[in-house]
Each structure stands twice: as C-alpha cells, then as structure tokens.
Design an enzyme around this catalytic site. Structure first.
Site, PDB file in Angstrom:
ATOM      1  N   GLU A  39      11.018  67.683  19.826  1.00  0.00           N
ATOM      2  CA  GLU A  39      11.015  69.011  20.431  1.00  0.00           C
ATOM      3  C   GLU A  39      12.378  69.689  20.267  1.00  0.00           C
ATOM      4  O   GLU A  39      13.419  69.086  20.523  1.00  0.00           O
ATOM      5  CB  GLU A  39      10.640  68.930  21.909  1.00  0.00           C
ATOM      6  CG  GLU A  39       9.275  68.302  22.165  1.00  0.00           C
ATOM      7  CD  GLU A  39       8.128  69.100  21.575  1.00  0.00           C
ATOM      8  OE1 GLU A  39       8.294  70.305  21.317  1.00  0.00           O
ATOM      9  OE2 GLU A  39       7.050  68.509  21.367  1.00  0.00           O
ATOM     10  N   CYS A  56       6.590  66.516  30.344  1.00  0.00           N
ATOM     11  CA  CYS A  56       7.402  66.236  29.159  1.00  0.00           C
ATOM     12  C   CYS A  56       8.481  67.299  28.968  1.00  0.00           C
ATOM     13  O   CYS A  56       9.657  66.989  28.782  1.00  0.00           O
ATOM     14  CB  CYS A  56       6.514  66.152  27.923  1.00  0.00           C
ATOM     15  SG  CYS A  56       5.442  64.700  27.887  1.00  0.00           S
ATOM     16  N   HIS A  88       7.604  63.356  21.198  1.00  0.00           N
ATOM     17  CA  HIS A  88       6.193  63.199  21.542  1.00  0.00           C
ATOM     18  C   HIS A  88       5.529  62.208  20.584  1.00  0.00           C
ATOM     19  O   HIS A  88       5.698  62.309  19.366  1.00  0.00           O
ATOM     20  CB  HIS A  88       5.457  64.539  21.444  1.00  0.00           C
ATOM     21  CG  HIS A  88       5.355  65.264  22.737  1.00  0.00           C
ATOM     22  ND1 HIS A  88       5.830  66.547  22.932  1.00  0.00           N
ATOM     23  CD2 HIS A  88       4.807  64.889  23.927  1.00  0.00           C
ATOM     24  CE1 HIS A  88       5.586  66.929  24.177  1.00  0.00           C
ATOM     25  NE2 HIS A  88       4.972  65.941  24.799  1.00  0.00           N
TER      26      HIS A  88
END
Length: 201
Positions: free
Chosen positions: A86, A150, A169
């Site tokens: 991310e 998350c 992830h």
C-alpha cells in the site's frame, strides 16, 4: 531508518469468515524463516493485533515506544490475488465496525490528523526488487488500503512512527499462494527494503 533495532511485523487476528487470519500465519512463518541483511540475521518482533480499532490505538504506539524498530511492516488479508504494497493510508472514513461492533470516533483515525499519510519508502522500487528476487508470488503497488483495520493501523503507524513503515496485503491462503510462498515473498520485500533504505545512510 536506524541501523539498530528490530523489524516490527504485525498480522491480524480472526474476523468475519477468516477464523484464522492468514496474515498472522504468514508473519509467524517469516519469523521461522528469518530475514538477513548483508549476510547478517536481523532481529524480528512479531505481534498479532486484534481486529479492533481501540486495540490499534492502544498497542501501536506502545510497540513503537518499546521496540524502536528500524522498519515496521503491518500485514493483512484481502480479496487480491497478488501481494499488494500500500502506497498510503487515509485518516477517514472508517465506517465498517470492528469485531466488537464498534467504529472509531467520527470514523477517523486521528482527530485533526492529515487527510492521508504516505510511506517514505519507494513502493514501486520495492515491488520491482522483490519480484526480481523470486518468481513464486507477484508483488504489486496498491493505492487503496481498504478503509478498514488494515488502512487504520497503517495510518496510525505512519502518524506515530519514526522509521519507514509499510502495509502489505496478502491473498487468502491457497488463493492462489501457500502461506510459505507468501512468507518468502514477504522476506524478499523486507530484504529489498533493507538493501535500498540502509544503503542511503
């Protein structure tokens, strides 16, 4: 990035249909496999975090204060079929309730915090480097961490932390990768970061 201190790795606990959260399985496997930088084993600290907003608020600052990690990587599961790193985390809107049925106050992570925090790590560089090291898993950049726990923990760590931080992830175990394949993929991500970030110092 400090040359001292361990690498902090977190995975999440059970939620929804994930009776065993694959992120925590992968983190534990990586802890068994180990991480090296320039042929030296790097100490790891691993922690399972409940899928609870209040737990993130309480535990993340304590982990940073206690361990002073050189690098922090949070992990979680998603619907993706690749490993996704991310790029950033947003301060809101955290509307989906946690496993206790609660949402954060005003659906945000930090009152008055920036709209988003972005990692200082060159995510594309790390993806490219990790993919060159192995062929079992594919590692890609993501710009949507999901507006749930998350993304919430990622924002919290970027807000309070003092060393480079990422969120990774994983797909559900077996869809398509085994936990061992993903642990090795995470190892290559971590070692690529160490090679690139430590060499800047």
């Amino acid at each position: 990035m400090s040359r001292d201190g361990p690498i902090l790795l977190t995975g999440y606990g059970p939620f929804a249909h994930h009776k065993v959260n694959g992120s925590w399985v992968v983190v534990q496997e990586l802890n068994s496999i180990g991480v090296k930088h320039k042929d030296e084993t790097v100490p790891l600290v691993i922690k399972e975090i409940p899928v609870v907003y209040d737990a993130v608020h309480e535990q993340v600052p304590k982990l940073w204060s206690e361990h002073k990690p050189r690098l922090c990587i949070h992990t979680g599961v998603s619907h993706y079929t690749e490993l996704k790193i991310e790029q950033y985390a947003r301060n809101s809107v955290y509307f989906p309730p946690d496993v206790n049925g609660k949402c954060p106050e005003k659906y945000e992570c930090e009152a008055g915090g920036p709209i988003r925090h972005e990692t200082t790590i060159n995510v594309q560089l790390i993806c490219d480097g990790a993919n060159k090291r192995q062929n079992d898993v594919t590692v890609l950049v993501s710009q949507d961490a999901g507006n749930y726990l998350c993304e919430f923990i990622y924002y919290k760590s970027l807000h309070v932390g003092t060393s480079p931080t990422l969120f990774v992830h994983f797909p559900t175990i077996g869809k398509p990768y085994t936990s061992t394949q993903m642990a090795i993929g995470l190892k290559h991500i971590v070692e690529t970061i160490l090679d690139n970030e430590m060499d800047k110092m």
